[in-house]
Design a protein around this motif. Structure first.
Motif, short mmCIF file in Angstrom:
data_model
loop_
_atom_site.label_atom_id
_atom_site.label_comp_id
_atom_site.label_asym_id
_atom_site.label_seq_id
_atom_site.Cartn_x
_atom_site.Cartn_y
_atom_site.Cartn_z
N GLU A 64 0.82 -1.20 0.00
CA GLU A 64 0.00 0.00 0.00
C GLU A 64 0.86 1.27 0.00
OE1 GLU A 64 -4.16 0.35 2.04
OE2 GLU A 64 -2.61 0.77 3.50
N GLU A 65 1.88 1.32 0.86
CA GLU A 65 2.77 2.47 0.96
C GLU A 65 4.19 1.99 1.19
OE1 GLU A 65 1.73 5.32 4.00
OE2 GLU A 65 -0.37 4.83 3.84
N HIS A 66 5.15 2.76 0.70
CA HIS A 66 6.56 2.46 0.92
C HIS A 66 7.22 3.66 1.59
CE1 HIS A 66 6.40 -1.15 -1.55
NE2 HIS A 66 5.76 -0.45 -2.45
N HIS A 67 8.08 3.39 2.55
CA HIS A 67 8.82 4.45 3.24
C HIS A 67 10.28 4.03 3.35
CE1 HIS A 67 5.01 6.24 4.48
NE2 HIS A 67 4.61 5.02 4.79
N HIS A 68 11.15 5.02 3.36
CA HIS A 68 12.58 4.77 3.52
C HIS A 68 13.13 5.80 4.51
CE1 HIS A 68 16.53 3.28 2.37
NE2 HIS A 68 16.93 4.53 2.46
N VAL A 69 13.87 5.31 5.50
CA VAL A 69 14.46 6.18 6.51
C VAL A 69 15.90 5.72 6.76
CG1 VAL A 69 14.36 6.94 8.92
CG2 VAL A 69 12.24 6.61 7.63
N ASP A 70 16.84 6.65 6.75
CA ASP A 70 18.23 6.36 7.10
C ASP A 70 18.51 6.87 8.50
OD1 ASP A 70 19.55 7.03 3.79
OD2 ASP A 70 18.81 5.17 4.67
N LEU A 71 19.22 6.08 9.27
CA LEU A 71 19.56 6.43 10.65
C LEU A 71 21.04 6.12 10.85
CD1 LEU A 71 18.62 7.08 13.61
CD2 LEU A 71 18.22 4.62 13.85
N ALA A 72 21.82 7.10 11.28
CA ALA A 72 23.24 6.89 11.56
C ALA A 72 23.43 6.81 13.06
CB ALA A 72 24.07 8.02 10.97
N LEU A 73 24.08 5.74 13.53
CA LEU A 73 24.26 5.50 14.96
C LEU A 73 25.73 5.50 15.34
CD1 LEU A 73 21.73 2.55 15.38
CD2 LEU A 73 21.37 4.95 15.95
N ASP A 74 26.04 6.17 16.44
CA ASP A 74 27.39 6.15 17.00
C ASP A 74 27.50 4.96 17.96
OD1 ASP A 74 28.41 8.53 15.83
OD2 ASP A 74 27.25 9.71 17.27
N GLY A 75 28.71 4.70 18.39
CA GLY A 75 28.93 3.71 19.43
C GLY A 75 29.46 2.39 18.92
N THR A 76 29.55 1.46 19.85
CA THR A 76 30.07 0.13 19.56
C THR A 76 29.06 -0.65 18.74
OG1 THR A 76 31.20 0.18 21.69
CG2 THR A 76 30.99 -1.96 20.62
N LEU A 77 29.55 -1.32 17.72
CA LEU A 77 28.69 -2.08 16.82
C LEU A 77 27.89 -3.14 17.59
CD1 LEU A 77 27.88 -2.58 13.89
CD2 LEU A 77 29.76 -4.19 13.73
N GLY A 78 26.57 -3.08 17.49
CA GLY A 78 25.70 -4.05 18.15
C GLY A 78 25.50 -3.81 19.63
N SER A 79 25.92 -2.64 20.13
CA SER A 79 25.78 -2.34 21.56
C SER A 79 24.30 -2.26 21.94
CB SER A 79 26.47 -1.02 21.88
OG SER A 79 25.77 0.05 21.25
N ASP A 80 24.05 -2.26 23.24
CA ASP A 80 22.67 -2.15 23.74
C ASP A 80 22.00 -0.88 23.21
OD1 ASP A 80 22.92 -4.51 25.15
OD2 ASP A 80 23.34 -3.53 27.07
N LEU A 81 22.74 0.23 23.17
CA LEU A 81 22.16 1.49 22.69
C LEU A 81 21.79 1.41 21.21
CD1 LEU A 81 24.43 4.09 24.52
CD2 LEU A 81 22.03 3.55 24.99
N GLN A 82 22.66 0.82 20.40
CA GLN A 82 22.34 0.68 18.98
C GLN A 82 21.16 -0.27 18.78
OE1 GLN A 82 25.81 -0.40 16.70
NE2 GLN A 82 26.57 1.72 16.68
N ARG A 83 21.17 -1.38 19.50
CA ARG A 83 20.08 -2.35 19.39
C ARG A 83 18.75 -1.71 19.79
NH1 ARG A 83 22.75 -6.24 21.56
NH2 ARG A 83 21.95 -6.02 23.65
N GLU A 84 18.78 -0.92 20.86
CA GLU A 84 17.57 -0.23 21.33
C GLU A 84 17.07 0.77 20.29
OE1 GLU A 84 14.44 0.21 23.79
OE2 GLU A 84 16.05 -1.25 24.02
N ALA A 85 17.97 1.49 19.64
CA ALA A 85 17.57 2.46 18.61
C ALA A 85 16.92 1.75 17.42
CB ALA A 85 18.78 3.27 18.15
N VAL A 86 17.48 0.63 17.01
CA VAL A 86 16.91 -0.14 15.90
C VAL A 86 15.53 -0.68 16.31
CG1 VAL A 86 17.16 -2.24 14.52
CG2 VAL A 86 19.12 -0.71 14.84
N LEU A 87 15.43 -1.22 17.51
CA LEU A 87 14.13 -1.73 18.00
C LEU A 87 13.08 -0.64 18.09
CD1 LEU A 87 15.17 -4.26 20.77
CD2 LEU A 87 13.64 -4.73 18.85
N ASP A 88 13.47 0.53 18.58
CA ASP A 88 12.53 1.65 18.67
C ASP A 88 11.97 2.02 17.29
OD1 ASP A 88 12.69 1.91 21.41
OD2 ASP A 88 14.08 3.61 21.36
N HIS A 89 12.83 2.04 16.29
CA HIS A 89 12.37 2.38 14.95
C HIS A 89 11.47 1.28 14.37
CE1 HIS A 89 15.08 5.75 15.06
NE2 HIS A 89 14.58 6.16 13.90
N ILE A 90 11.86 0.04 14.54
CA ILE A 90 11.02 -1.06 14.06
C ILE A 90 9.65 -1.00 14.72
CG2 ILE A 90 10.72 -3.57 14.08
CD1 ILE A 90 13.79 -3.77 13.69
#
Length: 146
Positions: free
Chosen positions: A83-109
């Motif tokens: 029905e609709e398509h969306h695209h969003v880019d998000l740049a994250l600082d920090g350690t790869l796969g850290s809790d903060l990065q994982r939380e940011a990805v989960l929040d967006h999903i």
């Protein structure tokens, strides 16, 4: 006679590759409990819900060391068509796969899923409301002089 001991095989190393493996812990998160499919493969995270398909391509930016998360979201109509398509880019600082990065990805999903679910509810409500008003008898008020 004594038979020779069987030759012990060495375990084969598992093929582990891609950035998404650092995010595999998000699969067990309660916010994804309604998902029909969740996968962290190579450099992508895929989450499928009845009302949306969400993909996140992960790329390490060599120039800055940041992690680029390129989200692609498709909202689905009740019949399953796109029905609709969306695209969003998000740049994250920090350690790869850290809790903060994982939380940011989960929040967006989770936000994308909630938006798709709300959109589907709005569409269903509009259809129900319009049908309800078409068949509803109209009240008429007449003023009378006494």
């Amino acid at each position: 006679m004594h038979s020779p001991a069987p030759e012990r095989r060495r375990p084969r190393p598992a093929l582990i590759r891609g950035l998404a493996l650092r995010f595999v812990l998000l699969i067990g998160d309660p916010r994804l409990a309604l998902a029909l499919h969740v996968a962290c493969v190579d450099d992508s995270i895929h989450v499928h819900y009845p009302e949306s398909r969400i993909s996140c391509r992960l790329k390490r930016l060599s120039s800055t060391g940041r992690l680029l998360c390129a989200f692609s979201v498709t909202h689905l109509a009740p019949d399953g068509s796109a029905e609709e398509h969306h695209h969003v880019d998000l740049a994250l600082d920090g350690t790869l796969g850290s809790d903060l990065q994982r939380e940011a990805v989960l929040d967006h999903i989770h936000a994308f899923h909630c938006a798709a679910a709300a959109s589907r509810v709005r569409v269903a409500t509009r259809v129900l409301r319009s049908e309800r008003f078409v068949h509803r008898p109209h009240d008429q008020v007449f003023l009378t002089a006494s």
